[in-house]
Design an enzyme around this catalytic site. Structure first.
Site, short mmCIF file in Angstrom:
data_model
loop_
_atom_site.label_atom_id
_atom_site.label_comp_id
_atom_site.label_asym_id
_atom_site.label_seq_id
_atom_site.Cartn_x
_atom_site.Cartn_y
_atom_site.Cartn_z
N MET A 144 -10.72 84.67 65.55
CA MET A 144 -11.08 83.28 65.79
C MET A 144 -10.34 82.65 66.96
O MET A 144 -10.17 81.44 67.03
CB MET A 144 -10.87 82.47 64.50
CG MET A 144 -11.67 83.01 63.31
SD MET A 144 -13.42 83.32 63.64
CE MET A 144 -14.09 81.69 63.34
N HIS A 167 -21.31 87.62 64.84
CA HIS A 167 -21.36 86.16 64.71
C HIS A 167 -22.34 85.80 63.60
O HIS A 167 -23.44 86.37 63.53
CB HIS A 167 -21.80 85.53 66.04
CG HIS A 167 -21.84 84.04 65.98
ND1 HIS A 167 -20.70 83.27 66.02
CD2 HIS A 167 -22.87 83.18 65.83
CE1 HIS A 167 -21.04 81.99 65.91
NE2 HIS A 167 -22.35 81.91 65.80
N GLU A 213 -17.59 86.49 78.91
CA GLU A 213 -16.60 85.41 79.00
C GLU A 213 -17.04 84.15 78.26
O GLU A 213 -16.20 83.37 77.80
CB GLU A 213 -16.32 85.09 80.47
CG GLU A 213 -15.52 86.20 81.14
CD GLU A 213 -15.20 85.89 82.59
OE1 GLU A 213 -15.27 84.72 82.98
OE2 GLU A 213 -14.92 86.85 83.33
N ASP A 233 -19.64 83.43 72.21
CA ASP A 233 -20.83 83.77 71.41
C ASP A 233 -22.06 84.00 72.28
O ASP A 233 -23.18 83.67 71.89
CB ASP A 233 -21.09 82.69 70.33
CG ASP A 233 -19.93 82.60 69.35
OD1 ASP A 233 -19.26 83.63 69.12
OD2 ASP A 233 -19.69 81.50 68.82
N LEU A 248 -11.14 84.45 73.83
CA LEU A 248 -10.47 85.40 74.72
C LEU A 248 -10.59 84.92 76.16
O LEU A 248 -11.57 84.27 76.53
CB LEU A 248 -11.12 86.78 74.58
CG LEU A 248 -10.94 87.45 73.22
CD1 LEU A 248 -11.74 88.75 73.16
CD2 LEU A 248 -9.47 87.73 72.94
N GLY A 266 -11.06 89.64 56.70
CA GLY A 266 -11.22 91.04 57.09
C GLY A 266 -12.33 91.81 56.40
O GLY A 266 -12.34 93.05 56.41
N SER A 267 -13.32 91.12 55.86
CA SER A 267 -14.36 91.87 55.15
C SER A 267 -15.24 92.69 56.10
O SER A 267 -15.68 93.79 55.75
CB SER A 267 -15.22 90.94 54.27
OG SER A 267 -16.06 90.13 55.05
N ASN A 268 -15.48 92.19 57.30
CA ASN A 268 -16.23 93.00 58.26
C ASN A 268 -15.41 94.20 58.73
O ASN A 268 -15.95 95.29 58.94
CB ASN A 268 -16.68 92.14 59.44
CG ASN A 268 -17.95 91.39 59.14
OD1 ASN A 268 -19.03 91.98 59.05
ND2 ASN A 268 -17.84 90.07 58.95
C1 GAR Z 1 -17.59 86.42 59.54
O1 GAR Z 1 -18.62 85.71 58.91
C2 GAR Z 1 -17.84 86.52 61.03
O2 GAR Z 1 -19.20 86.67 61.36
C3 GAR Z 1 -17.30 85.21 61.51
O3 GAR Z 1 -16.14 85.01 60.77
C4 GAR Z 1 -16.28 85.64 59.50
C5 GAR Z 1 -15.10 86.53 59.28
O4 GAR Z 1 -15.13 87.09 57.99
N1 GAR Z 1 -17.06 85.22 62.92
C6 GAR Z 1 -17.24 84.16 63.71
O5 GAR Z 1 -17.57 83.08 63.31
C7 GAR Z 1 -16.99 84.43 65.19
N2 GAR Z 1 -17.60 83.43 65.99
P1 GAR Z 1 -14.32 88.42 57.67
O6 GAR Z 1 -12.89 88.16 58.14
O7 GAR Z 1 -14.39 88.55 56.18
O8 GAR Z 1 -14.97 89.55 58.41
#
Ligand code: GAR
Length: 211
Positions: A92, A111, A144, A147, A95, A13-15
């Site tokens: 992850m 991404h 759809e 990425d 959808l 969940g850092s983003n």
């Molecule tokens: C992030 O690096 C995000 O870009 C990636 O998962 C990580 C989640 O980190 N997303 C993908 O790979 C989607 N295809 P976070 O939970 O700390 O935000």
């Protein structure tokens, strides 16, 4: 007026935290209405709660193979919070066209690569294996196909000699946090939703001349 944004997570969940912290600024054009995780143990849920944000765990395992029912539950939770825009932040699960269609043109994803390079998983290891000199992250509208979708913003980072996967991932993640908050703000206030724009933020090495 702030727009109501829902965030879908699966883990750390850092983003999500980066978006939530940006949204604390009264001038930021979004408020985080709800954080939803398909994994009830996701660390990000507690981080959201600690920030006073409504959270929902909607475990996909409760729905077996019925992806439609899982997404219907997510859709209902988003609707209950009057969410206008959805941000995927480390969500992850793929959808289905149902949820993508419900939020067509108003669902964003981040991404960890410079798309269209390295869609999918293990992007940092694959970037190192490919020997690319620049890597980075992309914010795009969700369609759809996995990425894919119109690119809203990208940030590039140099790949340094001796980088391993963890070092590169850390450098990219720091840029993700800046990029996602900036791209969402631009999407909500500018014309980026109608026409993909050039990079918002591109921290090239400072040895290069300024443009
Ligand atoms: C992030 O690096 C995000 O870009 C990636 O998962 C990580 C989640 O980190 N997303 C993908 O790979 C989607 N295809 P976070 O939970 O700390 O935000």
């Amino acid at each position: 007026m702030k727009r109501r944004v829902g965030i879908l997570i699966s883990g750390r969940g850092s983003n999500m935290v980066a978006l939530a912290d940006a949204a604390r600024d009264p001038a930021y054009p979004a408020e985080i209405a709800v954080v939803i995780s398909n994994d009830p143990t996701a660390a990000g849920l507690a981080l959201a709660e600690a920030r006073g944000i409504a959270t929902r765990a909607i475990p996909h395992r409760h729905f077996g193979r019925d992806r439609a029912a899982h997404e219907a539950a997510i859709d209902a939770a988003l609707a209950a919070e009057e969410v206008e825009v959805v941000c995927l932040a480390g969500y992850m699960r793929l959808l289905t066209p149902f949820l993508v269609g419900r939020y067509a043109g108003r669902m964003l994803n981040i991404h960890p690569s410079l798309l269209p390079a390295f869609p999918g998983l293990e992007t940092h290891a694959r970037a190192l294996a490919a020997g690319v000199k620049f890597h980075g992250c992309t914010v795009h509208l969700v369609t759809e196909a996995m990425d894919e979708g119109p690119i809203l913003a990208q940030a590039a980072v140099p790949v340094r000699p001796g980088d391993d996967e963890a070092a590169l991932a850390e450098r990219v993640l720091a840029e993700e946090h800046v990029l996602y908050a900036a791209a969402l703000a631009r999407f909500l206030t500018g014309d980026a939703g109608r026409a993909p724009t050039a990079a918002l933020h591109n921290p090239l090495p400072d040895t290069l001349p300024a443009p």
